[in-house]
Write an enzyme that holds these catalytic residues in place. Structure first.
Site, PDB file in Angstrom:
ATOM      1  N   LYS A 196       0.863  -1.187   0.000  1.00 61.45           N
ATOM      2  CA  LYS A 196       0.000   0.000   0.000  1.00 61.45           C
ATOM      3  C   LYS A 196       0.895   1.232   0.000  1.00 61.45           C
ATOM      4  O   LYS A 196       1.452   1.619   1.019  1.00 61.45           O
ATOM      5  CB  LYS A 196      -0.936   0.046   1.212  1.00 61.45           C
ATOM      6  CG  LYS A 196      -2.004   1.128   1.001  1.00 61.45           C
ATOM      7  CD  LYS A 196      -2.479   1.804   2.266  1.00 61.45           C
ATOM      8  CE  LYS A 196      -1.612   2.893   2.816  1.00 61.45           C
ATOM      9  NZ  LYS A 196      -1.521   4.158   2.039  1.00 61.45           N
ATOM     10  N   GLU A 250      10.251   2.185  10.340  1.00 60.10           N
ATOM     11  CA  GLU A 250      11.296   3.140   9.965  1.00 60.10           C
ATOM     12  C   GLU A 250      10.666   4.515  10.044  1.00 60.10           C
ATOM     13  O   GLU A 250       9.857   4.863   9.181  1.00 60.10           O
ATOM     14  CB  GLU A 250      11.764   2.808   8.540  1.00 60.10           C
ATOM     15  CG  GLU A 250      13.079   3.390   8.192  1.00 60.10           C
ATOM     16  CD  GLU A 250      14.138   2.951   9.164  1.00 60.10           C
ATOM     17  OE1 GLU A 250      14.649   3.826   9.866  1.00 60.10           O
ATOM     18  OE2 GLU A 250      14.435   1.750   9.253  1.00 60.10           O
ATOM     19  N   CYS A 293      14.095  11.091   5.480  1.00 61.63           N
ATOM     20  CA  CYS A 293      14.258  10.833   6.932  1.00 61.63           C
ATOM     21  C   CYS A 293      15.696  11.018   7.330  1.00 61.63           C
ATOM     22  O   CYS A 293      15.995  11.199   8.513  1.00 61.63           O
ATOM     23  CB  CYS A 293      13.729   9.486   7.395  1.00 61.63           C
ATOM     24  SG  CYS A 293      13.380   8.311   6.193  1.00 61.63           S
ATOM     25  N   GLU A 341      10.778  16.659  14.072  1.00 63.12           N
ATOM     26  CA  GLU A 341      11.043  16.488  12.647  1.00 63.12           C
ATOM     27  C   GLU A 341      10.122  17.423  11.850  1.00 63.12           C
ATOM     28  O   GLU A 341       8.903  17.355  11.980  1.00 63.12           O
ATOM     29  CB  GLU A 341      10.791  15.035  12.220  1.00 63.12           C
ATOM     30  CG  GLU A 341      11.183  14.797  10.779  1.00 63.12           C
ATOM     31  CD  GLU A 341      11.031  13.342  10.353  1.00 63.12           C
ATOM     32  OE1 GLU A 341       9.951  12.781  10.571  1.00 63.12           O
ATOM     33  OE2 GLU A 341      11.985  12.792   9.780  1.00 63.12           O
TER      34      GLU A 341
END
Ligand code: UN1
Length: 495
Positions: free
Chosen positions: A175, A250, A284, A386
């Protein structure tokens, strides 16, 4: 021209969502509508999982070298179609063409690497303690893997998950993020062109709710491999725990480049620009903190800021452009909010900090000026959270020990970098920095697929992708003892 309507790929057939619903896919640089994709609900997901479950029974019996050969062919097809894959990626998610090519290349590298694992997939044997007995440890496939992938590496990350899963004998439901369905579709087409049997990879499109959520609730999914935000990752882990599923996460990063007082500043500037503003900061592994020694801060910024200001924003398809758009309007608003937050926290906005309004066909795009704050304190939110955009926070330090302490003091732990000419400082940093990846005299991005990829603390849940380590998530250790002594031998029992 009519807008194309795409379909899910389930058990070897293209099909719309059962309820007929779709969602649109837009180019973030221009706002252009690229296509409609199925907005899949629980019944579509169930069909995909059933197909993967059924295919597992035959795919697990295909010899691993044969599974690997299909991946080699995928690598060849991806190489042949590299340019068109890259162009369609740039159109749907904005990264500049050169980087989109790199994204595809990372997938090609993974295809060849995991193709090779078809003839390794190494277990091991060691001596056993009893005579006339052997022991071997084998890697078995686990079953059905749900791969939930992000938009920032729309080809590479699906390959990081699917290729090790497949070579080990698992089947897959993929997905992809709703912002990048087309790249995933192109990749899956190539997998089947390479000869993958039907049902081995199934593709369902849709957003986190309802599609991703439905995938989490499937009892026939054995492994969930997720890359995305920490917030969603936590939810995935909680749901997976309820059903005792294996889960590999992750998640975010707050990666830092440390520049020491003896660093090659010109080299550092190149690394910082690439790591902080490449992919518009949407990696990331992107650098979002610059931890700089007070003695060289002024000199470094005098070199860095003009270079930042000369970065060209625009359509990633234009080869002269350095920085593409932000993925969508919501993310653009988030990035801009962090600018307001940084100012409210008392940091100094040196450059950028504004939505960039470009002309012509880019007027509808989501552009943001490369942004830099100084006077950032380690506990400020812009130094801790972040942002996933082109925003860099400068933190000033006076020693290596302080640099390492500031570097380690976030809830994330993916990638760090240190610029120094001092071998002792580099060795100390190697020992004491607590991230999963450390670069010495290079920026925070650019991990290669033959090494483990992942991070400490809130960046994940202890697993690694890529390299041999990447196989661990997708295999179950099975130990087989064979006793050919012809009598009952008891391990650990004294006779
Ligand atoms: C990611 O940002 O999710 O090391 C992956 C890098 C790339 C992969 C990044 N090879 O920056």
């Amino acid at each position: 021209m009519t807008t194309p309507v795409f379909q899910n790929y389930i058990d070897g057939t293209w099909q719309p969502a059962h309820n007929g619903q779709t969602f649109p896919n837009h180019n973030p640089a221009t706002g252009e509508l690229l296509g409609h994709f199925p907005l899949s609900a629980a019944s579509d997901v169930t069909a995909a999982v059933s197909a993967a479950r059924a295919a597992f029974e035959t795919w697990r019996l295909v010899p691993a070298p044969k599974r690997g050969e299909i991946l080699y062919r995928v690598g060849e097809l991806m190489t042949r179609h590299k340019e068109e894959l890259a162009r369609s990626m740039t159109r749907e998610m904005g990264k500049v063409l050169q980087e989109a090519r790199g994204d595809v290349q990372e997938g090609i590298d993974m295809a060849y690497y995991m193709g090779g694992e078809g003839r390794r997939l190494a277990g091991y044997t060691v001596p056993v303690e009893l005579p006339n007995k052997t022991g071997i440890a084998l890697r078995d496939p686990v079953g059905v893997v749900a791969c939930i992938t992000p938009w920032n590496f729309p080809i590479a990350i699906p390959t990081w998950k699917m290729f090790p899963a497949l070579v080990a004998g698992n089947t897959v439901v993929l997905k992809p993020a709703e912002d990048t369905p087309l790249s995933a579709l192109c990749l899956v087409e190539l997998l089947y062109e390479a000869g993958l049997p039907r049902g081995v990879v199934n593709l369902v499109f849709g957003p986190g709710k309802p599609t991703g959520e439905a995938l989490l609730q499937q009892s026939h999914v054995d492994i969930i491999s997720f890359t995305g935000s920490t917030e969603t990752g936590r939810h995935v882990a909680v749901e997976a725990a309820r059903m005792l599923k294996r889960v590999s996460l992750e998640l975010g990063g707050k990666n830092a480049v440390i520049v020491m007082d003896d660093a090659d500043l010109d080299l550092a500037v190149e690394g910082i620009l690439w790591s902080a503003y490449g992919t518009t900061g949407q990696r990331c592994t992107a650098c979002s903190r610059l931890i700089v020694h007070r003695a060289v801060q002024e000199k470094l910024l005098a070199k860095l800021v003009p270079r930042m200001q000369s970065l060209r924003l625009g359509n990633g398809l234009d080869e002269d452009v350095d920085v593409g758009p932000i993925i969508n309007a919501k993310q653009l608003a988030k990035v801009h909010n962090y600018t307001a937050l940084g100012q409210a926290e008392g940091a100094t906005l040196v450059t950028g900090g504004a939505v960039a309004h470009l002309a012509g066909e880019l007027a509808g795009g989501n552009f943001y000026e490369p942004t830099l704050f100084t006077g950032v304190q380690p506990e400020m939110r812009i130094a801790q959270e972040e942002i996933f955009g082109p925003t860099l926070s400068v933190l000033t330090i006076d020693s290596l020990a302080e640099a390492i302490q500031v570097n380690n003091n976030t809830k994330y732990g993916l990638s760090s970098a240190i610029y120094t000419q001092n071998i002792n400082a580099a060795q100390r940093a190697t020992r004491d920095i607590t991230t999963g990846i450390l670069y010495i005299n290079a920026g925070t991005t650019g991990a290669e697929i033959q090494f483990p990829f992942g991070g400490t603390r809130g960046t994940g849940n202890g697993h690694r992708e890529a390299g041999i380590a990447g196989l661990d998530v997708f295999t179950e250790w099975k130990v087989v003892y064979t006793d050919y002594s012809g009598k009952l031998q008891k391990a650990q029992i004294e006779e």
